[in-house]
Write an enzyme that holds these catalytic residues in place. Sequence first.
Site, PDB file in Angstrom:
ATOM      1  CD  GLU A  83      -2.391  -1.991   1.257  1.00 24.65           C
ATOM      2  OE1 GLU A  83      -3.409  -2.609   0.922  1.00 24.65           O
ATOM      3  OE2 GLU A  83      -1.422  -2.536   1.820  1.00 24.65           O
ATOM      4  CB  THR A  84       1.153   4.243  -1.871  1.00 27.56           C
ATOM      5  OG1 THR A  84       2.243   3.501  -2.440  1.00 27.56           O
ATOM      6  CG2 THR A  84       1.565   5.700  -1.729  1.00 27.56           C
TER       7      THR A  84
END
Length: 268
Positions: free
Chosen positions: A46-47
């Site tokens: 994830e970002t």
Amino acid sequence: MRLPIYQIDAFTSAAFGGNPAAVVPLDAWLPDATLQAIAMENNLSETAFFVPPGPQDDGAWGLRWFTPAVEVDLCGHATLATAHLMMNILHPGTERVVFRTQKAGLLTVAREEGRLTLDFPARPPQTPDRVHDGLVAALGGPAPAAILAARDYLVVYDDAAAVRALTPDMAGLLDIDRFAVIVTAPGDEPGVDFVSRFFAPAKGVPEDPVTGSAHCTLIPYWARRLNTDRLSARQVSRRGGALTCRLDGDRVRIGGDAVLFLEGYIHI
């Protein structure tokens, strides 16, 4: 345009463990396609992107999360990473931060007993009406003790060795009818109540190293099974990670450490 970016290892006290998340502070939201492109370029589970509170937000920071393939409704490790950045690096000494999210409501992170603790919604698993036909075969392990579901499938095995030994057919998991698959079993180490792994190949994450959102389902399951509201957990991916867990009514508290690994700039 130049944007700051940080990479933070979450649910670990040392670099190269836990789950790495990219965190990008923004002044205002960029187009969704740009956020997704940045997450795809980062190629991490994830970002996280966050923006300052608006006039009507009561001090809550906007927060969103993207895998390399999709925006997700809830992410624990990237929330922990964002809070670590805000509370220890950008605004040191902060004891509590509130995030406003699009699909998970308000999420709070507070400093408790030397570590950061997430306040997330509980997602107790239930017996599903049906189980995807190829699920057990795609996991490739022994027959599970139980299959339950919330957002994700929760596949329960009798022992941790079975969970550790799984080598799933990721292609076989691509078309499951849930967001992802959690596998779990009782812990096999002193001080570890349960272990887990998490697979979401259709969402761009074949195996997630440490998954906070999965514990929204794991904590109510193991709290009921072990008859306790306080638990210690370990996600037994290759990197691995440790979590402290507490069931609090319809909420869960998930605690962990985080470490800054990298900081720099995005140029777009």
